[in-house]
Design a protein around this motif. Structure first.
Motif, PDB file in Angstrom:
ATOM      1  N   PHE C  39      -0.980  -1.915   0.754  1.00 46.90           N
ATOM      2  CA  PHE C  39      -0.560  -2.582  -0.473  1.00 46.90           C
ATOM      3  C   PHE C  39      -0.116  -1.573  -1.526  1.00 46.90           C
ATOM      4  CE2 PHE C  39      -2.193  -3.581  -4.734  1.00 46.90           C
ATOM      5  CZ  PHE C  39      -1.341  -4.617  -5.079  1.00 46.90           C
ATOM      6  N   TYR C  40      -0.826  -0.421  -1.586  1.00 47.18           N
ATOM      7  CA  TYR C  40      -0.499   0.571  -2.602  1.00 47.18           C
ATOM      8  C   TYR C  40       0.649   1.491  -2.204  1.00 47.18           C
ATOM      9  CZ  TYR C  40      -4.692  -0.562  -5.272  1.00 47.18           C
ATOM     10  OH  TYR C  40      -5.633  -1.196  -6.025  1.00 47.18           O
ATOM     11  N   ILE C  41       0.568   2.028  -1.003  1.00 43.47           N
ATOM     12  CA  ILE C  41       1.496   3.110  -0.673  1.00 43.47           C
ATOM     13  C   ILE C  41       2.509   2.719   0.388  1.00 43.47           C
ATOM     14  CG2 ILE C  41      -0.127   4.922  -1.329  1.00 43.47           C
ATOM     15  CD1 ILE C  41      -0.597   5.305   1.725  1.00 43.47           C
ATOM     16  N   ALA C 218       7.949  -4.655  -7.564  1.00 40.79           N
ATOM     17  CA  ALA C 218       6.609  -4.363  -8.074  1.00 40.79           C
ATOM     18  C   ALA C 218       5.936  -5.635  -8.565  1.00 40.79           C
ATOM     19  CB  ALA C 218       6.672  -3.339  -9.201  1.00 40.79           C
ATOM     20  N   PHE C 221       4.404  -7.398  -5.943  1.00 44.16           N
ATOM     21  CA  PHE C 221       3.441  -6.549  -5.222  1.00 44.16           C
ATOM     22  C   PHE C 221       3.970  -6.163  -3.849  1.00 44.16           C
ATOM     23  CE2 PHE C 221       0.925  -8.952  -8.272  1.00 44.16           C
ATOM     24  CZ  PHE C 221       0.389  -7.895  -8.985  1.00 44.16           C
ATOM     25  N   ASN C 222       5.301  -5.922  -3.780  1.00 41.64           N
ATOM     26  CA  ASN C 222       5.937  -5.526  -2.538  1.00 41.64           C
ATOM     27  C   ASN C 222       6.204  -4.024  -2.606  1.00 41.64           C
ATOM     28  OD1 ASN C 222       7.650  -4.999  -0.455  1.00 41.64           O
ATOM     29  ND2 ASN C 222       9.285  -6.394  -1.123  1.00 41.64           N
ATOM     30  N   SER C 223       5.206  -3.237  -2.169  1.00 39.62           N
ATOM     31  CA  SER C 223       5.352  -1.791  -2.367  1.00 39.62           C
ATOM     32  C   SER C 223       6.450  -1.217  -1.480  1.00 39.62           C
ATOM     33  CB  SER C 223       4.023  -1.080  -2.132  1.00 39.62           C
ATOM     34  OG  SER C 223       3.555  -1.345  -0.835  1.00 39.62           O
ATOM     35  N   VAL C 226       9.496  -1.495  -3.460  1.00 40.67           N
ATOM     36  CA  VAL C 226       9.556  -0.502  -4.527  1.00 40.67           C
ATOM     37  C   VAL C 226      10.015   0.840  -3.968  1.00 40.67           C
ATOM     38  CG1 VAL C 226       8.231   0.810  -6.215  1.00 40.67           C
ATOM     39  CG2 VAL C 226       7.761  -1.617  -5.891  1.00 40.67           C
TER      40      VAL C 226
END
Ligand SMILES: Nc1ncnc2c1ncn2[C@@H]1O[C@H](COP(=O)(O)OP(=O)(O)OP(=O)(O)O)[C@@H](O)[C@H]1O
Ligand SMILES: [Mg+2]
Lengths: 254, 285, 258
Positions: C39-41, C218, C221-223, C226
């Motif tokens: 989710f983050y990277i 972003a 929440f689509n890393s 991004v």
């Protein structure tokens, strides 16, 4: 320059004339788009008595914390990498690539990672100032005069003594040039972060006013930002003049 | 570590007896690659400098004099041949020598006083601030820079910078001095004074010296031996021992007939090389 | 010794660069979902996939095109105005001295803060973004041009006059050669700032452009989206800026003329 004081008198008159014309337009035509100096002054007074200091403090804290992390880290990393011929050669293309990227484009990502408090702005300021300082220190360390290094080595200076007595001071010019970029950029980065998503800070003041079509609020916030930016610039210039006396002598030609 | 001046005893001055070899160059050659071409700067130089000898190198511009000093200082590796110092090959920066380079290497962000005192800030010969100040004041006196302690190098004339660089090197009294045109930019009077001061110091501390100069008179006045180089590629053309006694009085020496004789003899060696070097430059155009 | 620590061999450097890149990507790929939530990277493979998808369905070109158009329109407008004002005030030094502090004050204002104002004036489309980019570029070229005008050597002009040169000859042989390098430097410097401003304005208020794509991904929440958009931006920015030798330029220790 002769007539320095009369020049300032002229400037005050010019400013007064502009403000008067602005006020007249607002009164005679419409103040819907341009607000008016009197209204802005009133709003500023209201803010000064109200929550302006809070928003200022938020922005200042973001900038200060970010710079406190980004500047030393960037300077140190740049100098160390720049002094190593091998590492510099290996990382050069990556540095060039990173340098061409508009770093503030990463703001949405940081907000996604850190939420909407001060944290993403601090990280953004730190990141931006790290990179700017890094690039400058890196170039500065590459440009260190090898003959100065040699002369100290012959006197028996150790590697760390050479680093602190030659590399660090001779990078100082570049570091200061980096600060010239980094300080205003830190303000820009913090404001961008606040404008994107935030509940406080000077950037928030602007977006909040804009969402309510409050023109007086927008102009007042812009005024505050302008003063803030001016102070940042003045501080940089002062520091530069202090630290680089020897260099000004040199460029003037002795 | 104590300052060197406290360590050395007063010397017994005498004629050049057989001394230990301090510096040795063995069949040294240096090539420089510039713009795709390889230029031989120095060729087949074999040279010995005994301990405590004062050696002068003279030769036309571009014949490789600075290059030789760079090698003795360990800043440049020869393409062929070997360099020895105290019997061991020179493989890295030689911290036993003090090197005054042709272009001064004062740190531009330090004042004159801070530049001169820098050697005593280093761990290897750390001195207290008080002692440092005292020694710096002495050196500033010696080179006549009084009143300019707080100036930055950019505020000095070329000759003043040279003197500051000289002071910075002499202050820690290295056992060997490499001097590249130390008095180049000075007026005649100051030159005489500083030559005499340097002679005093070298004789008192029994230093080994290699002096590079364009001034043949200076070479003969100061050195125990003069080596004349050919134009590029630099080879040794002639070597001449200078028999004058030590301690020397340079002021008085220059009026002696022997002085003129030696000067003329060396000048005859040198002038062909000057002609050759200028002819070479013209021919290249 | 100087000739012993000479620059390392290019083949060796290239190999090390490849190794570094591979290790970096492999670590990222491995860490994603194992050490740090994807989710983050995101992960290199997801990023490649999404960029590939954008290229395949052609949807990326709308954003790339929009960014390029905003960038160059704002850049051109700002440069023209900046050079114009620079020449104008440069040639009337009295006026320039009079208004200098006002211009400096405006210059100190972070220009992005003007965006909400421009959006209210010009709407959310192209014009407000172009105006913002222009407002950044205009100052940089103004100061560059002004420095160039000041760089003109009066003594040379005098001596040319004495030689009998006409005014247009003096302009061609003295004035322009003095000013042009400054303008050229200003043009090179400002393209980076222009690109940054373009992307930020797209992220703040737009429905197209790479900045918008980053901000939109972003907010979803689509890393991968991004990072994918950042990669495209990186390609675009290096295509525009690396030929201009940005690294040398940005890190030169001369102070901005003000
Ligand atoms: N780093 C270098 N790269 C390429 N060539 C060099 C380099 N250093 C010196 N040279 C060449 O080597 C030759 C000798 O140079 P060097 O500086 O030793 O001469 P010099 O005898 O000290 O001259 P001068 O009396 O003018 O100082 C010159 O022809 C010069 O062009
Ligand atoms: Mg030389």
């Amino acid at each position: 320059m002769s007539g320095g004081s009369s020049l300032w008198v002229q400037r005050v008159f010019l400013l007064a004339a502009i403000l008067a014309a602005w006020e007249a337009c607002a009164r005679l035509v419409s103040d819907r788009w341009i607000s008016s100096p009197v209204a802005i002054a009133g709003r500023l007074a209201q803010w000064v008595a109200g929550d302006l200091w809070y928003h200022l403090a938020v922005t200042a804290t973001e900038i200060a914390s970010g710079l406190a992390i980004g500047i030393p880290a960037g300077v140190l990393a740049g100098m160390l990498l720049g002094r190593s011929v091998r590492l510099a050669a290996v990382f050069r293309p990556f540095i060039v690539l990173l340098n061409s990227l508009p770093i503030v484009a990463l703001t949405p990502l940081l907000i996604m990672w850190f939420g909407l408090g001060m944290q993403p702005k601090i990280v953004l300021v730190a990141f931006v100032s790290f990179l700017l300082m890094f690039f400058n220190s890196f170039s500065g360390a590459r440009a260190v005069d090898d003959e100065l290094m040699d002369s100290l080595e012959l006197m028996g200076a150790t590697a760390s003594e050479r680093f602190f007595k030659v590399v660090v001071p001779s990078c100082l010019t570049w570091t200061i040039a980096g600060l010239r970029n980094a300080l205003p950029y830190a303000l820009i980065a913090a404001v961008i972060g606040e404008m994107m998503l935030s509940r406080s800070g000077l950037g928030h003041l602007i977006t909040r006013s804009a969402q309510q079509f409050d023109m007086t609020g927008i102009y007042s916030a812009l005024f505050v930002l302008m003063v803030f930016g001016g102070l940042v610039n003045e501080a940089t210039t002062l520091m530069e003049d202090r630290l680089l006396r020897w260099r000004h002598l040199e460029t003037r030609g002795g | 570590m104590p300052v060197l001046r406290l360590v050395h005893p007063e010397p017994a001055v005498g004629p050049t007896e057989a001394r230990r070899r301090k510096i040795g160059l063995e069949k040294v050659a240096v090539d420089f690659a510039t713009r795709g071409k390889t230029v031989r700067a120095v060729d087949g130089v074999t040279l010995e400098v005994p301990e405590k000898q004062f050696l002068a190198l003279v030769g036309p511009s571009g014949c490789g004099k600075s290059t030789i000093l760079n090698m003795v200082a360990g800043l440049l590796a020869p393409t062929e041949g070997t360099i020895e110092y105290d019997g061991a090959p020179v493989l890295a920066a030689n911290t036993r020598v003090g090197y005054m380079t042709q272009k001064d290497t004062l740190l531009p962000w330090r004042t004159v006083a801070d530049n001169i005192g820098i050697a005593f800030e280093l761990r290897c010969r750390k001195a207290s601030a008080g002692e440092r100040r005292e020694r710096v004041a002495e050196m500033i006196d010696l080179v006549g820079l009084g009143g300019f302690e707080r100036h930055y190098p950019a505020e000095l004339s070329g000759g003043m910078r040279k003197r500051a660089a000289l002071a910075r090197m002499l202050i820690y009294e290295p056992e060997t001095l490499l001097l590249d045109e130390p008095f180049g930019a000075l007026d005649a009077q100051l030159r005489l004074l500083l030559q005499q001061e340097l002679l005093h110091l070298v004789e008192r501390r029994q230093m080994t010296v290699i002096l590079v100069t364009h001034d043949l008179e200076e070479a003969v006045l100061m050195a125990d031996r003069v080596v004349v180089f050919t134009s590029r590629p630099g080879r040794i053309r002639a070597t001449r021992d200078i028999p004058f006694e030590r301690p020397r009085n340079a002021m008085e020496l220059r009026f002696r007939p022997e002085f003129s004789a030696i000067h003329e003899e060396l000048w005859n060696e040198l002038k062909d090389e000057f002609a050759a070097s200028i002819g070479g430059e013209r021919g290249a155009k | 010794m100087r000739n012993r620590n000479a620059a390392p061999k290019p083949e060796v450097v290239l190999a090390q660069q490849l190794v570094f890149l591979v290790v970096l990507l492999a670590t990222w790929q491995f860490a994603s979902g194992r050490l740090i939530p994807a989710f983050y990277i995101s992960s290199p493979s997801d990023i490649v996939a999404i960029v590939w998808k954008w290229l395949a369905d052609g949807s990326i070109w709308l954003h790339v095109g929009s960014t390029i158009i905003t960038l160059f329109m704002g850049y051109a407008v700002g440069a023209l105005l900046g050079i114009g004002f620079g020449l104008l005030l440069g040639l009337s030094p009295r006026t320039e001295r009079l208004v200098a502090p006002f211009i400096a004050a405006l210059y100190g204002l972070p220009k992005v803060a003007l965006l909400p104002l421009f959006v209210i004036f010009f709407g959310i489309g192209l014009v407000s973004k172009v105006a913002l980019v222009a407002s950044v570029v205009i100052f940089l070229l103004f100061y560059a041009t002004l420095a160039g005008v000041r760089d003109i050597d009066r003594d040379i002009i005098q001596s040319m006059r004495l030689m009998g040169a006409r005014s247009d000859e003096i302009t061609r042989k003295v004035r322009l050669p003095a000013i042009l390098p400054w303008i050229y430097t200003g043009l090179r410097t400002s393209i980076g700032y222009a690109l940054t401003t373009t992307v930020v304005s797209e992220a703040l208020s737009s429905n197209r452009g790479l900045g918008f794509l980053i901000e939109y991904s972003a907010s979803q929440f689509n890393s991968a989206g991004v990072f994918g958009a950042v990669v495209v931006l990186l390609v675009l920015s290096s295509v525009i800026m690396i030929p201009l030798g940005m690294l040398e330029r940005r890190s030169r220790p001369t102070r901005p003329s003000r």
